[in-house]
Design an enzyme around this catalytic site. Structure first.
Site, PDB file in Angstrom:
ATOM      1  N   SER A 199       5.475  -5.684   5.554  1.00 34.23           N
ATOM      2  CA  SER A 199       6.814  -5.305   5.110  1.00 34.23           C
ATOM      3  C   SER A 199       6.839  -4.989   3.633  1.00 34.23           C
ATOM      4  CB  SER A 199       7.783  -6.465   5.388  1.00 34.23           C
ATOM      5  OG  SER A 199       9.037  -6.231   4.795  1.00 34.23           O
ATOM      6  N   GLY A 247      13.234  -2.689   5.589  1.00 32.07           N
ATOM      7  CA  GLY A 247      13.030  -1.890   5.968  1.00 32.07           C
ATOM      8  C   GLY A 247      11.727  -2.033   6.497  1.00 32.07           C
ATOM      9  N   THR A 249      10.608  -3.645   7.444  1.00 31.02           N
ATOM     10  CA  THR A 249       9.504  -4.404   8.032  1.00 31.02           C
ATOM     11  C   THR A 249       9.043  -3.757   9.341  1.00 31.02           C
ATOM     12  OG1 THR A 249      10.395  -6.401   7.085  1.00 31.02           O
ATOM     13  CG2 THR A 249       8.885  -6.684   8.913  1.00 31.02           C
ATOM     14  N   VAL A 250       7.736  -3.876   9.568  1.00 27.42           N
ATOM     15  CA  VAL A 250       7.144  -3.355  10.804  1.00 27.42           C
ATOM     16  C   VAL A 250       6.409  -4.484  11.501  1.00 27.42           C
ATOM     17  CG1 VAL A 250       5.471  -1.756  11.811  1.00 27.42           C
ATOM     18  CG2 VAL A 250       6.889  -1.018   9.889  1.00 27.42           C
TER      19      VAL A 250
END
Length: 432
Positions: A269, A250, A251-252
């Site tokens: 993340s 659920g 990483t940005v």
């Protein structure tokens, strides 16, 4: 346990994100550290309207995460995810960000926030304490790289999976992908087989560098070794992928670039969605589950142990050409990341695609069994048929499947940058 748990306190390791913010700001920042938090603080105080994509991913995890300590109160107070367009706030998150901003992150590891995390662990069965948090430090490391055609791909080394993308490209350098066709079955087959071989080595050898006994990143990237691995690829048939022997005995994701030519490839993340599902009461701190990346196999270099970094998937990427910066990019999405880096780099280096075209193209994904191949709904049927004919087990994913990663890219050109953002999830390129 028969395997490392994916949720709960036993999947938590000491978070490094806050120390990374501080380290980056100290070394490269031009603004006061506290000023960097203003947009985030505004969203934390006022809330933000949840998008359709975020709602869909959030709701799919709620039932599994509700039992974790602190999760319901912070992220599902009505027993569900916020609806699309609904305003969401996480109680206490603004105060947490304020403490981090004012203390330059020290409070998270040595102050009241550290105590709140440790107190929650003691009260709910976790092992993390103040000493663990206080002992953390951020490390500056030299990236590893491999040359492919006329570009060089740079990745963060072990314990991350970036070396997998480098190994696969090193193998593909012994094939002619350009004449194989842009989206042909042969081109995709060669990439998939190289990725499978890289994954086999990844899961056998890669761990915290201090624990990689006898096999180093340098060993895995030696040209002679990658040539030997490439020789195992049969252009006409899919083959089982087994680890090799590197020794003869659920990483940005965010990319930013400025008018002076500084380019940043940045990723953070908490792993699977909400990570461990554990949330520290009154703080909005959702703890990651990177500890699930450890192995329980006795003697394995990635075997779980104190004071050790687990194998993890987060990898920022960077391409150079003739030693000059070319493109800052990432493709977030668990084990899809190394595969996404491979596919994007090949499209740019072999076929000259621009960043948005390279991002938009249909992707394949080698699944965790390192045998099954998933492809996106719009993957060329001719290529699917060709992969099946070569012995691949192929699954076609539904249209809105989110398991094929999400790319963000900034490519340097003569008079500025070409920015691209993936259509698969939320995100956009913006110039200021």
């Amino acid at each position: 346990y028969s395997a490392m748990p994916l949720r709960g306190w036993d999947s938590v390791t000491v978070p490094g994100t806050v120390s990374a913010w501080r380290a980056l700001s100290d070394r490269f920042g031009k603004l006061p550290f506290a000023d960097l938090f203003e947009p985030a603080l505004r969203h934390a105080r006022d809330g933000y309207m949840v998008s359709h994509t975020v709602h869909r991913q959030w709701q799919a995890q709620v039932a599994e995460l509700l039992p974790q300590p602190g999760y319901r109160e912070a992220f599902a107070p009505q027993g569900r995810a916020p609806l699309p367009g609904e305003l969401f706030r996480s109680p206490g998150q603004d105060k947490t960000l304020e403490r981090i901003a004012i203390s330059k992150g020290d409070d998270f590891y040595h102050g009241e926030l550290a105590k709140a995390i440790a107190d929650h662990a003691r009260a709910t069965g976790g092992l993390l304490d103040e000493a663990d948090l206080g002992a953390h430090q951020a490390d500056w490391v030299e990236p590893i790289s491999v040359r492919y055609r006329d570009v060089e791909l740079h990745e963060i080394g072990p314990s991350g999976q970036g070396i997998g993308a480098l190994m696969a490209l090193g193998m593909l350098d012994h094939f002619d992908l350009k004449t194989s066709g842009l989206d042909s079955a042969l081109s995709q087959h060669l990439q998939i087989e190289a990725m499978k071989l890289a994954f086999a080595d990844l899961h056998e050898y890669v761990a915290d560098p201090e624990a990689m006994r006898g096999v180093t990143a340098t060993d895995l990237l030696k040209s002679a070794y990658l040539k030997q691995r490439a020789s195992l690829i049969d252009p006409k048939r899919a083959s089982p992928a087994r680890p090799g022997s590197p020794h003869n005995g659920g990483t940005v994701y965010l990319t930013a670039a400025d008018e002076n030519g500084m380019m940043v490839s940045f990723i953070q993340s908490n792993f699977k969605g909400f990570g461990s599902g554990v949330v520290v009461p009154g703080t909005g701190i959702a703890l990651q589950n990177r500890g699930s990346g450890f192995s329980l196999k006795p003697g394995h270099p990635n075997q779980v142990a104190p004071g050790k970094r687990p194998f993890h998937t987060i990898i920022p990427g960077f391409l150079t050409r003739d030693g000059a910066p070319l493109m800052s990019f990432g493709v977030m999405g668990g084990s899809m990341q190394a595969q996404g880096h491979l596919q994007v780099a090949a499209r740019i280096a072999d076929h000259g695609q621009n960043p948005q075209a390279a991002s938009d193209a249909p992707r394949w994904r080698v699944m965790d069994d390192n045998v099954t191949i998933a492809v996106e709904w719009n993957f060329p049927q001719e290529a699917i048929d060709g992969l099946i004919a070569r012995g691949h087990v192929v699954q076609v994913a539904p249209r809105f499947n989110t398991e094929f990663g999400c790319a963000q890219m900034a490519m340097k050109v003569e008079h500025g940058y070409i920015a691209a953002s993936d259509h698969r999830k939320d995100g956009y390129p913006v110039g200021m």
